[in-house]
Motif scaffolding. Structure first.
Motif, short mmCIF file in Angstrom:
data_model
loop_
_atom_site.label_atom_id
_atom_site.label_comp_id
_atom_site.label_asym_id
_atom_site.label_seq_id
_atom_site.Cartn_x
_atom_site.Cartn_y
_atom_site.Cartn_z
N SER A 1 -3.84 6.58 4.54
CA SER A 1 -5.20 6.13 4.73
C SER A 1 -6.16 7.22 4.16
CB SER A 1 -5.45 6.22 6.15
OG SER A 1 -5.24 7.78 6.67
N ALA A 2 -7.23 6.54 3.55
CA ALA A 2 -8.46 7.25 2.99
C ALA A 2 -9.34 7.94 4.20
CB ALA A 2 -9.11 6.46 1.93
N GLU A 3 -9.58 9.40 3.86
CA GLU A 3 -10.33 9.84 4.88
C GLU A 3 -11.58 9.44 5.06
OE1 GLU A 3 -10.66 14.29 5.09
OE2 GLU A 3 -8.45 14.50 5.68
N SER A 4 -12.19 9.02 3.77
CA SER A 4 -13.53 8.57 3.61
C SER A 4 -13.78 7.21 4.38
CB SER A 4 -14.06 8.18 2.33
OG SER A 4 -12.89 7.47 1.76
N LEU A 5 -12.83 6.50 4.68
CA LEU A 5 -13.04 5.15 5.59
C LEU A 5 -12.76 5.26 7.03
CD1 LEU A 5 -11.33 2.51 3.54
CD2 LEU A 5 -13.76 2.98 3.64
N ALA A 6 -13.46 4.53 7.87
CA ALA A 6 -13.38 5.01 9.44
C ALA A 6 -12.12 4.18 10.11
CB ALA A 6 -14.63 4.40 9.98
N GLY A 7 -11.64 3.24 9.41
CA GLY A 7 -10.56 2.36 10.04
C GLY A 7 -8.99 3.17 10.26
N ALA A 8 -8.47 2.82 11.05
CA ALA A 8 -7.09 3.54 11.20
C ALA A 8 -6.21 2.85 10.11
CB ALA A 8 -6.44 3.01 12.81
N PRO A 9 -5.09 3.82 9.88
CA PRO A 9 -4.07 3.43 8.72
C PRO A 9 -3.61 2.08 9.09
CG PRO A 9 -3.69 5.70 9.54
CD PRO A 9 -4.79 5.20 10.49
N GLY A 10 -3.47 1.25 8.24
CA GLY A 10 -2.89 0.03 8.16
C GLY A 10 -3.77 -1.04 8.63
N SER A 11 -5.11 -0.69 8.99
CA SER A 11 -6.19 -1.51 9.08
C SER A 11 -6.62 -2.13 7.79
CB SER A 11 -7.48 -1.11 9.60
OG SER A 11 -7.92 -0.01 8.94
N VAL A 12 -7.03 -3.31 7.73
CA VAL A 12 -7.48 -4.20 6.52
C VAL A 12 -8.16 -3.50 5.54
CG1 VAL A 12 -8.22 -6.04 5.75
CG2 VAL A 12 -7.08 -6.35 7.77
N GLY A 13 -9.29 -2.66 6.03
CA GLY A 13 -10.18 -1.88 5.26
C GLY A 13 -9.42 -0.74 4.48
N VAL B 1 -5.88 -0.48 4.12
CA VAL B 1 -4.77 -1.11 3.26
C VAL B 1 -5.59 -1.58 1.79
CG1 VAL B 1 -3.26 -2.99 3.27
CG2 VAL B 1 -3.13 -1.74 4.90
N ARG B 2 -6.61 -2.01 2.07
CA ARG B 2 -7.42 -2.63 0.80
C ARG B 2 -7.72 -1.42 -0.04
NH1 ARG B 2 -10.50 -7.44 0.53
NH2 ARG B 2 -11.98 -7.12 -1.00
N GLU B 3 -8.21 -0.48 0.55
CA GLU B 3 -8.72 0.66 -0.03
C GLU B 3 -7.43 1.54 -0.79
OE1 GLU B 3 -11.39 1.89 -0.93
OE2 GLU B 3 -11.42 4.11 -1.27
N VAL B 4 -6.24 1.65 -0.09
CA VAL B 4 -5.33 2.29 -0.38
C VAL B 4 -4.47 1.59 -1.92
CG1 VAL B 4 -2.89 2.77 -0.10
CG2 VAL B 4 -4.46 3.54 1.71
N ALA B 5 -4.48 0.12 -1.89
CA ALA B 5 -4.06 -0.40 -2.81
C ALA B 5 -4.96 -0.53 -3.92
CB ALA B 5 -3.74 -1.86 -2.24
#
Ligand code: TYD
Ligand code: MG
Length: 471
Positions: A174-186, A188-192
């Motif tokens: 997960s990216a710290e800058s994003l609010a969503g929990a690890p595995g959330s669509v946002g 996963v999208r950011e990570v990929a």
């Protein structure tokens, strides 16, 4: 590309010019979010830099220097090995062997002098080591990073510059800058997305391991399927040793290929003599039929088994494994209409033995014959035979691809007597399902009537079924 004001679905990636409550792509609610306009290519002085537009002929040729993973079946499904700078998504249900496969691949690469990195977000480094101890030599040489923070992973990648890297799994970073929990669509999208940028820049081949949900879809990140170069699906039954690897999408190869593995004590072993094994194991009892299938460009003989038993349920069971449910429904309907074998009051089970999946129309005839044979309680007549062919709605048998390869494979494994559609070049060609039934299951006085056929006669139905259930 996202336009200014464009709204993108966080579930499927569909785009819409305005905000909508329901995504027109996947039908989910409240998933459309406004996207920031992409940063355009600007020079230091802020001017837009035009991209050179050239005819395709003048575009630099892509020379794909593939990395061999040392696992023949995996290389083949990838189209000849991992492509540097590419992003591969490997999906599969938990426990199927994704970590084992990727760890083995990195082990081989590391041994052949490549730099590798195994990022584990799911298991601790100790747990990864425990598995690697069971695997072939090389697996223990792979550098491991147990980390779930995207920034930390990116900086490790930038520093180590590996040739190949596995992220196990994409849902745990997960990216710290994003609010969503690890595995959330946002997330996963950011990570990929960030990993893809890095892969392209540093020519690192990255394999993203992804989980699948109960219904077989990659959990959450359907968006990933658009993003990555290659989507591989690892499937099989957990209780059985056979595993099948398929390419669902491949920018650098065919999506027809499939690889077969067996899970053993020392990891995954390629199954190269699958036809020989499945034919040897085929029971040839009533309900058993050998199908000459195609797994991509490779012929494969598999056993199709069927069981037809009187049902006590209002809605009889239709249980199928290794086959599409709708395909079974279609074959049952054709069998009832054109083969006069009704199964309306019976539970029907069909299984492709060994945990293999056959997703091709050529399996229809085998399924129909297995059902007919099971329903009548009679084994297929004649010499050991195999069959293939698609069933049309009017009961005709239709030509399917690569008959010559199927026939050669059948002959190689002692099933020279093949039942096939017209034009296949088979020793026994039949034009309709009716003809196929007449050849494979000739009616003799001795052949008993099936439970389902008996049930079709109202007078006989009650007492006979009851006797059968008691027996
Ligand atoms: P794993 O690769 O951890 O699955 P995934 O990453 O897809 O969740 O493999 C899990 C199963 O494989 C586990 O039940 C144990 C079994 N296994 C073997 O049978 N032999 C082996 O050598 C290894 C490493 C695992
Ligand atoms: Mg795992």
């Amino acid at each position: 590309m996202a336009r200014n004001n464009a709204h993108t679905c966080t579930s499927c990636g569909a785009q819409s010019a305005q905000w909508l409550g329901q995504c027109p792509g996947c039908g989910q609610w409240n998933t459309l979010e406004q996207q920031a306009a992409p940063a355009s290519r600007r020079t230091a002085r802020g001017e837009r830099q035009p991209r050179a537009v050239v005819p395709l002929r003048e575009v630099r040729e892509l020379s794909l220097q593939r990395l061999s993973t040392g696992i023949g079946e995996l290389d083949r499904v990838l189209g000849g090995g991992l492509v540097p700078g590419s992003l591969v998504l490997l999906g599969g249900s938990p426990g199927i062997g994704k970590s084992t496969l990727t760890n083995m691949a990195l082990g081989h690469l590391q041994r052949s002098g490549r730099r590798t990195l195994y990022v584990s977000g799911e298991e601790s480094a100790e747990q990864v080591r425990l598995r690697a101890e069971r695997l072939p030599p090389g697996a223990l040489d792979v550098p491991v990073l147990a980390e779930t923070d995207l920034e930390a992973v990116l900086s490790a990648l930038a520093e180590l510059r590996p040739d190949a890297c596995v992220i196990d799994s994409v849902q745990t970073l997960s990216a710290e800058s994003l609010a969503g929990a690890p595995g959330s669509v946002g997330q996963v999208r950011e990570v990929a997305g960030r990993l893809m940028e890095l892969a392209k820049r540093s020519a690192t081949a990255i394999v993203l391991v992804g989980h699948v949900t109960k219904d077989g879809a990659l959990a959450g990140p359907r968006v990933l399927e658009h993003l990555v170069d290659c989507v591989l699906q690892f499937e099989g039954e957990r209780e059985r040793p056979y595993r099948e690897l398929r390419a669902l999408k491949n920018r650098f190869g065919s999506t027809n290929e499939a690889g077969l593995f067996e899970m053993r004590q020392g990891g995954l072993v390629e199954v190269l003599d699958a036809s020989a094994r499945f034919v040897a194991e085929a029971t040839r009892a009533p309900g058993s039929v050998v199908l000459a299938a195609m797994e991509g460009s490779r012929p494969l003989l598999v056993e199709v088994q069927a069981l037809v038993a009187p049902s006590e349920l209002e809605q009889p069971r239709r249980v199928v494994s290794g086959l599409d449910r709708n395909r079974l429904a279609l074959v049952l309907a054709i069998l009832a209409r054109h083969g006069r074998i009704g199964t309306g009051a019976a539970d029907v089970f069909v299984n492709v033995v060994g945990g293999v999946r056959t997703d091709e129309p050529g399996c229809d005839l085998a399924v129909a014959l297995a059902l007919a044979s099971a329903s009548r309680g009679v084994a297929l007549a004649g010499a050991p035979r195999a069959c293939f062919g698609e069933l049309g709605l009017t009961g005709e048998l239709r030509w399917v691809g690569h008959p010559e390869r199927r026939l050669a494979e059948a002959a190689k494994h002692g099933c020279a007597d093949v039942l096939a559609p017209p034009g296949s070049g088979a020793p026994c060609e039949v034009a309709t399902l009716k003809d196929a039934l007449a050849v494979a299951l000739p009616r003799s006085e001795a052949s008993p009537q099936s439970p389902s056929e008996r049930r079709a006669t109202p007078l006989a139905a009650g007492p006979r079924i009851a006797a059968e259930a008691a027996a």
